[in-house]
Scaffold this active site. Structure first.
Site, mmCIF file in Angstrom:
data_model
loop_
_atom_site.group_PDB
_atom_site.id
_atom_site.type_symbol
_atom_site.label_atom_id
_atom_site.label_comp_id
_atom_site.label_asym_id
_atom_site.label_seq_id
_atom_site.Cartn_x
_atom_site.Cartn_y
_atom_site.Cartn_z
ATOM 1 N N ASN A 289 -4.331 4.874 3.588
ATOM 2 C CA ASN A 289 -3.694 4.415 4.910
ATOM 3 C C ASN A 289 -2.581 5.664 4.956
ATOM 4 O O ASN A 289 -2.298 6.465 4.284
ATOM 5 C CB ASN A 289 -3.418 2.951 4.754
ATOM 6 C CG ASN A 289 -2.035 2.966 3.888
ATOM 7 O OD1 ASN A 289 -1.883 3.437 2.856
ATOM 8 N ND2 ASN A 289 -1.257 1.980 4.283
ATOM 9 N N CYS A 291 0.503 5.650 4.974
ATOM 10 C CA CYS A 291 1.581 5.913 4.166
ATOM 11 C C CYS A 291 1.445 6.103 2.625
ATOM 12 O O CYS A 291 2.199 6.118 1.883
ATOM 13 C CB CYS A 291 2.748 4.656 4.154
ATOM 14 S SG CYS A 291 3.625 4.778 5.872
ATOM 15 N N GLU A 293 -0.080 4.239 0.205
ATOM 16 C CA GLU A 293 -0.133 3.173 -0.614
ATOM 17 C C GLU A 293 -1.525 2.238 -0.827
ATOM 18 O O GLU A 293 -1.530 1.359 -1.624
ATOM 19 C CB GLU A 293 1.190 2.017 -0.344
ATOM 20 C CG GLU A 293 0.857 1.097 0.811
ATOM 21 C CD GLU A 293 1.137 1.542 1.906
ATOM 22 O OE1 GLU A 293 0.890 0.610 2.877
ATOM 23 O OE2 GLU A 293 1.264 2.736 2.096
#
Length: 750
Positions: A289, A291, A293
């Site tokens: 995704n 960011c 994580e």
């Protein structure tokens, strides 16, 4: 702790009439701007109580689909208490959309990008639908053929992955997420793709691909080649054949240099991610995704939520944490997130199918730095690493227990039989994954705690609230520590607000300075060790930024990348303070470069420019200010007052030259106005334009009225090295892999 079953009649259930949540000043701003439902006039039609009750009832309603006799109202009250006590909050789309016609509750998605025009533009269309519904998207562009490859159907040549990324970026710019958030994307390219150099350098200009975070997908073969200083194979994505070779160490050095310059790209370790893939029969994980994580298969989505550790501090317990309450919150949160999967209306049928096949959830934490403050444990200490491991190990164990309990009650996730868990004693599980350390930028503002597992960026800071009024906000645990020490004088708080840190304040006791460290006080390797400590007990990955001072070297970043690989991280993002405002100049012969030096690149003046001249009455005479523009933006300024040879004329000329230098060096006009506005002089003058204090004040007045269109002026004393929030003008902070605003909750990553 023994496993406990879910009980609607738990003693922790809220009272019959749910109390209104306590909302701090920052949270009120964030809720009003981004979360509360609004009517046709744009004004809120619900308050915080209405928001949380709307969400609680919508998520609890799923219980009836599994047990028609279930007391849905009692579960709704439990969910309401869970959120309004700020012990747990789900991801933003759930707060925004649960119980509304839109109904899209997932935070992140991964879409495949195939090597045909139809597949590429299908991905663009699907991304637009996801952004419209409030989600972020991740893509791997590794399947696209390299630049200049032959296109069989037309006989032409391919333009390569980076050219198509620009199309995705432009499409994202045009779509407003759910009316409240701008779309965010992750773009990943494998390190063995023939276009990897172009990808690494694709964000050299700060405005390029500004709706993308980018990461290079590193492999273990590549890292071994880096260590040995040898070449590695580039792979043609069309047929898997060799497309040439590239020296691994040279490419690694380029990757490090670009990260030093701007923070982009980050890195992800694809082999490590796929070793933890719980459903390998469905294919390899190629992307994450926005960011980083949440690694996901194509068309998967994930529903995330975070537990606030700061509220679980228990001073009377042996180690300062209420483990029993943490277990209760974990179990209830897992149930909440599993319900979210069924409650969500996904943008595409294929996404609905994939999500419900694997039922991935990502339960994480926030408020970790606050908890360490309360425990009086320095962030950069072995004790903090031990606490991190113990907490996340406990959360993961309890989350899996809760998932196993749900599997007995509702059945395991449909793909369980083909998963890595099949045939093992553990499980079966309701969810293929249960834990993720996700960004909590706006959620932590609502909860009034520190973000995720990040240290605080500043212990105290001033915030613009309205009409130039400024409010100083101080971390409550630091404030309490100062009061206990008798040091909470206004002048001390003001000094902390100016500096953000107490690291070099000798009037603060060493014991406090050691505990109350901030992001830039901490050696970068401690940031990385903390990320690794949490990663060891997290199913998915960890959102964390390794902050570096502006003086950090290329070798520092190279060391961080190597250490991230050795410590078992699934990826890493670095951010060198102020790097977005700098260009890199290199000297020396090719192959004999000196260390990079930070310098500002001054734009060359064209032969012909056009502008305007405005006359302004000042206390020292008539000021004639000429402003020349390029593409409608100010490029240079000439200030003339009186006859040549006078001191005031020289001062006006000097101001004009310095303002011109700043404009041609890329400094925003808002920053220049912020520096000049309000400077006093010996002859202020009242006129219809208001009170003009001096020549610099008059220059700022012209620039402000011409270019700022009523925007607020930011603090003239703030650092010019940090980007500004487009909503409120405050400095943006880079943490959890994204620029966020601590004042109003704006986030660049949606």
């Amino acid at each position: 702790m023994s496993e406990q079953s879910f009980s609607p009649s738990s003693p922790h259930s809220p009272p019959q009439d749910p109390p209104a949540p306590v909302v701090n000043a920052n949270a009120a701003i964030v809720l009003g701007k981004r979360y509360l439902r609004k009517g046709p006039d744009g004004l809120p039609i619900e308050d915080a109580t209405g928001l949380f009750w709307r969400v609680a009832r919508a998520i609890a309603a799923i219980e009836a689909t599994y047990d028609e006799k279930h007391d849905v109202e009692a579960t709704a009250r439990q969910f309401y208490e869970l959120m309004t006590s700020y012990r747990f909050l789900p991801n933003s789309p759930t707060l925004m959309n649960a119980g509304t016609p839109l109904g899209q509750l997932a935070a992140c998605f991964v879409l495949p990008v195939g090597d045909s025009m139809e597949e590429i533009f299908d991905a663009v269309k699907f991304a637009a639908l996801i952004h419209k519904s409030g989600g972020g998207t991740g893509f791997s562009f590794s399947r696209l053929r390299a630049k200049h490859s032959r296109v069989g159907s037309t006989g032409g040549v391919a333009s390569g992955p980076v050219s198509f990324m620009r199309i995705f970026n432009t499409a994202t710019e045009q779509v407003k997420q759910g009316g409240t958030r701008r779309g965010a994307n992750m773009g990943i390219l494998r390190v063995d793709h023939p276009d990897i150099k172009e990808f690494i350098t694709c964000k050299e200009r700060e405005s390029a691909l500004d709706n993308f975070n980018i990461s290079v997908g590193l492999t273990e073969k590549f890292m071994q080649a880096v260590d040995e200083g040898r070449d590695y194979d580039l792979i043609d994505p069309r047929d898997g054949t060799s497309a040439g070779t590239q020296n691994a160490r040279e490419l690694f050095d380029l990757l490090v240099r670009k990260a030093w310059e701007s923070g982009d790209p980050g890195i992800v370790f694809l082999d490590r991610i796929n070793r933890d893939n719980p459903t390998p029969a469905q294919g390899e994980i190629e992307s994450t995704n926005p960011c980083g994580e949440q690694p996901l298969l194509p068309y998967e989505a994930c529903n995330l939520g975070s537990i606030n550790l700061a509220l679980l501090y228990a001073p009377d317990s042996e180690d300062g944490l209420d483990w029993e309450e943490l277990a209760r919150v974990v179990r209830l949160s897992v149930r909440f997130l599993d319900n979210v999967i069924d409650a969500s209306q996904y943008p595409l049928p294929v996404i609905t199918e994939m999500v419900r096949k694997n039922r991935k959830i990502g339960l994480g934490i926030m408020g970790f730095a606050d908890l360490l403050y309360r425990l009086e444990i320095p962030y950069d200490s072995p004790e903090a690493l031990a606490m991190a491991g113990r907490i996340m190990g406990f959360v993961q164990t309890e989350a899996r227990r809760a998932s196993a309990e749900l599997a007995r009650e509702r059945g395991p996730f449909p793909a369980y039989g083909q998963s890595v868990f099949a045939g093992k004693k553990e499980g079966p599980y309701r969810n293929a994954t249960t834990t993720t350390i996700a960004p909590t930028g706006t959620l932590s503002i609502i909860a009034g705690c520190s973000s995720g597992i990040e240290p605080l960026f500043a212990l105290s800071f001033s915030r613009n609230v309205m009409d130039g009024e400024r409010l100083v906000e101080t971390n409550p645990y630091f404030q309490a520590a100062l009061e206990r020490s008798g040091l909470a004088a206004p002048e001390v708080i003001a000094e902390v607000a100016r500096k953000g840190s107490v690291a070099h304040m000798e009037n603060i006791p060493e014991s406090l300075r050691r505990v109350f460290v901030t992001a830039m006080d901490i050696d970068p390797l401690w940031h990385l060790r903390m990320q690794a400590a949490f990663q060891r007990h997290t199913d998915n990955a960890v959102s964390k930024t390794v902050n570096l001072p502006g003086t950090a070297s290329l070798e520092d970043i190279a060391g961080i990348y190597r250490m991230a690989y050795e410590l078992g991280c699934k990826g890493v993002t670095v951010y060198r303070d102020g790097c977005k405002s700098a260009q890199v100049l290199c000297t020396g012969e090719a192959g004999q470069e000196e260390a990079p030096k930070v310098a500002t690149k001054v734009k060359t003046r064209p032969d012909v420019v056009y502008g305007f001249t405005q006359k302004v009455k000042t206390g020292l005479g008539e000021l004639y200010l000429t402003v020349n523009e390029i593409d409608g933006k100010p490029f240079e300024v000439f200030a003339t007052i009186g006859k040549s040879g006078r001191s005031v004329t020289a001062k006006a000329e000097a101001i004009g030259r310095l303002v011109s230098l700043a404009l041609r060096s890329g400094v925003d006009v808002e920053d220049i106005v912020g520096q000049l506005k309000g400077i006093g002089g010996e002859n202020p003058v009242f006129q219809k334009k208001g009170l003009l204090l001096s020549i610099p004040d008059a220059v700022s007045w012209v620039l402000e009225n011409r270019y700022m269109q009523g925007q607020k002026i930011v603090d003239g004393n703030r650092s010019l090295t940090h980007p500004r929030c487009p909503d409120c003008g405050a400095d943006l902070v880079f943490e959890e892999g994204c620029h966020i605003c601590k004042s109003c909750g704006y986030t660049k990553c949606g």
